[in-house]
Design a protein around this motif. Structure first.
Motif, PDB file in Angstrom:
ATOM      1  N   GLY A 127       0.774  -1.227   0.000  1.00 36.54           N
ATOM      2  CA  GLY A 127       0.000   0.000   0.000  1.00 36.54           C
ATOM      3  C   GLY A 127       0.804   1.275   0.000  1.00 36.54           C
ATOM      4  O   GLY A 127       0.292   2.330   0.357  1.00 36.54           O
ATOM      5  N   VAL A 128       2.077   1.216  -0.383  1.00 37.00           N
ATOM      6  CA  VAL A 128       2.905   2.416  -0.440  1.00 37.00           C
ATOM      7  C   VAL A 128       2.743   3.063  -1.811  1.00 37.00           C
ATOM      8  O   VAL A 128       2.790   2.381  -2.831  1.00 37.00           O
TER       9      VAL A 128
ATOM     10  N   LEU B  43      13.570 -10.540  -2.089  1.00 35.43           N
ATOM     11  CA  LEU B  43      13.574 -11.581  -1.080  1.00 35.43           C
ATOM     12  C   LEU B  43      12.201 -12.221  -0.940  1.00 35.43           C
ATOM     13  O   LEU B  43      11.179 -11.632  -1.308  1.00 35.43           O
ATOM     14  N   GLU B  44      12.185 -13.412  -0.382  1.00 31.06           N
ATOM     15  CA  GLU B  44      10.927 -14.133  -0.192  1.00 31.06           C
ATOM     16  C   GLU B  44       9.981 -13.314   0.682  1.00 31.06           C
ATOM     17  O   GLU B  44      10.374 -12.782   1.716  1.00 31.06           O
ATOM     18  N   GLY B  45       8.761 -13.174   0.237  1.00 31.07           N
ATOM     19  CA  GLY B  45       7.761 -12.422   0.981  1.00 31.07           C
ATOM     20  C   GLY B  45       7.691 -10.950   0.629  1.00 31.07           C
ATOM     21  O   GLY B  45       6.786 -10.249   1.068  1.00 31.07           O
ATOM     22  N   ASP B  46       8.662 -10.448  -0.148  1.00 31.85           N
ATOM     23  CA  ASP B  46       8.643  -9.041  -0.544  1.00 31.85           C
ATOM     24  C   ASP B  46       7.396  -8.736  -1.364  1.00 31.85           C
ATOM     25  O   ASP B  46       6.976  -9.538  -2.197  1.00 31.85           O
ATOM     26  N   ALA B  47       6.843  -7.569  -1.135  1.00 31.45           N
ATOM     27  CA  ALA B  47       5.723  -7.084  -1.934  1.00 31.45           C
ATOM     28  C   ALA B  47       6.266  -6.001  -2.866  1.00 31.45           C
ATOM     29  O   ALA B  47       7.082  -5.178  -2.450  1.00 31.45           O
TER      30      ALA B  47
ATOM     31  N   VAL C 229       9.763  -1.848  -3.468  1.00 30.41           N
ATOM     32  CA  VAL C 229       9.709  -3.121  -2.752  1.00 30.41           C
ATOM     33  C   VAL C 229       9.571  -2.864  -1.257  1.00 30.41           C
ATOM     34  O   VAL C 229      10.248  -1.987  -0.708  1.00 30.41           O
ATOM     35  N   VAL C 230       8.698  -3.636  -0.603  1.00 29.62           N
ATOM     36  CA  VAL C 230       8.511  -3.550   0.842  1.00 29.62           C
ATOM     37  C   VAL C 230       8.557  -4.966   1.405  1.00 29.62           C
ATOM     38  O   VAL C 230       7.904  -5.866   0.880  1.00 29.62           O
ATOM     39  N   ASP C 231       9.331  -5.155   2.476  1.00 26.14           N
ATOM     40  CA  ASP C 231       9.421  -6.478   3.095  1.00 26.14           C
ATOM     41  C   ASP C 231       8.171  -6.727   3.950  1.00 26.14           C
ATOM     42  O   ASP C 231       7.465  -5.792   4.335  1.00 26.14           O
ATOM     43  N   PRO C 232       7.879  -8.003   4.236  1.00 26.66           N
ATOM     44  CA  PRO C 232       6.639  -8.332   4.954  1.00 26.66           C
ATOM     45  C   PRO C 232       6.555  -7.760   6.367  1.00 26.66           C
ATOM     46  O   PRO C 232       5.459  -7.484   6.852  1.00 26.66           O
ATOM     47  N   MET C 233       7.674  -7.544   7.039  1.00 24.21           N
ATOM     48  CA  MET C 233       7.647  -6.979   8.394  1.00 24.21           C
ATOM     49  C   MET C 233       7.318  -5.482   8.362  1.00 24.21           C
ATOM     50  O   MET C 233       6.667  -4.963   9.261  1.00 24.21           O
ATOM     51  N   SER C 234       7.761  -4.787   7.316  1.00 24.91           N
ATOM     52  CA  SER C 234       7.554  -3.337   7.221  1.00 24.91           C
ATOM     53  C   SER C 234       6.194  -2.973   6.645  1.00 24.91           C
ATOM     54  O   SER C 234       5.675  -1.887   6.916  1.00 24.91           O
ATOM     55  N   ALA C 235       5.618  -3.855   5.839  1.00 26.20           N
ATOM     56  CA  ALA C 235       4.383  -3.545   5.108  1.00 26.20           C
ATOM     57  C   ALA C 235       3.255  -3.002   5.993  1.00 26.20           C
ATOM     58  O   ALA C 235       2.630  -1.999   5.632  1.00 26.20           O
TER      59      ALA C 235
END
Length: 118
Positions: free
Chosen positions: A13-14, A61-65, A75-81
Motif C-alpha cells: 500500500g505504499v 527476497l521471499e515475501g517481498d511485496a 519493494v517492501v518487506d513483509p515486516m515493514s508492510a
C-alpha cells in the motif's frame, strides 16, 4: 521459480509520487543501472522508536511485496508492510530541503528531525 512468481504477485500500500518516481529514475540513470529497485523499510531505532529506510536493492527476497510506478519498482518487506500501508513517498526540492519525504498515516507521532516515528 515458484517463489519468484508468488513474490512478484504480492503488492503493498505504499504510493510513490510522479516527482519521486522521476527522481528515482534519474538516480538510476546516473548509476547506469536498470536492475535496482527502491526498497522502503522500517527498522527499530531513532528517538521515536522506528526509522524509515529508503535504498536501492538488486535483491528480491521471499515475501517481498512489489509495486511498479511507471518503470520504478518499489519493494517492501513483509515486516515493514503493515507500518507503511497507506504511506506516500514524495521528493521535495526547495531552498529549505532536498530529499525524499514519507507521509505515513500509521505514524501516531514523530521526532523533531522527522526521521523516526511511533
Amino acid at each position: 521459480m515458484t517463489d519468484t512468481a508468488l513474490t512478484s504477485e504480492a503488492t503493498h500500500g505504499v504510493a510513490l509520487s510522479d516527482v519521486a518516481a522521476d527522481k528515482v529514475r534519474s538516480l538510476l540513470e546516473q548509476e547506469g543501472r536498470d536492475d535496482l529497485r527502491l526498497r522502503v523499510a522500517v527498522q527499530p531505532g531513532g528517538c521515536s522508536g522506528l526509522i524509515y529506510q529508503l535504498y536501492f536493492d538488486e535483491r528480491l527476497l521471499e515475501g517481498d511485496a512489489t509495486r511498479d510506478f511507471d518503470g520504478v519498482e518499489v519493494v517492501v518487506d513483509p515486516m515493514s508492510a503493515p507500518y507503511l500501508d497507506g504511506a506516500s513517498i514524495d521528493f521535495e526540492d526547495s531552498i529549505q530541503k532536498q530529499g525524499f519525504t514519507i507521509d505515513n498515516p500509521n505514524a501516531s507521532g514523530s521526532c523533531a528531525c522527522g526521521d523516526s516515528f511511533h
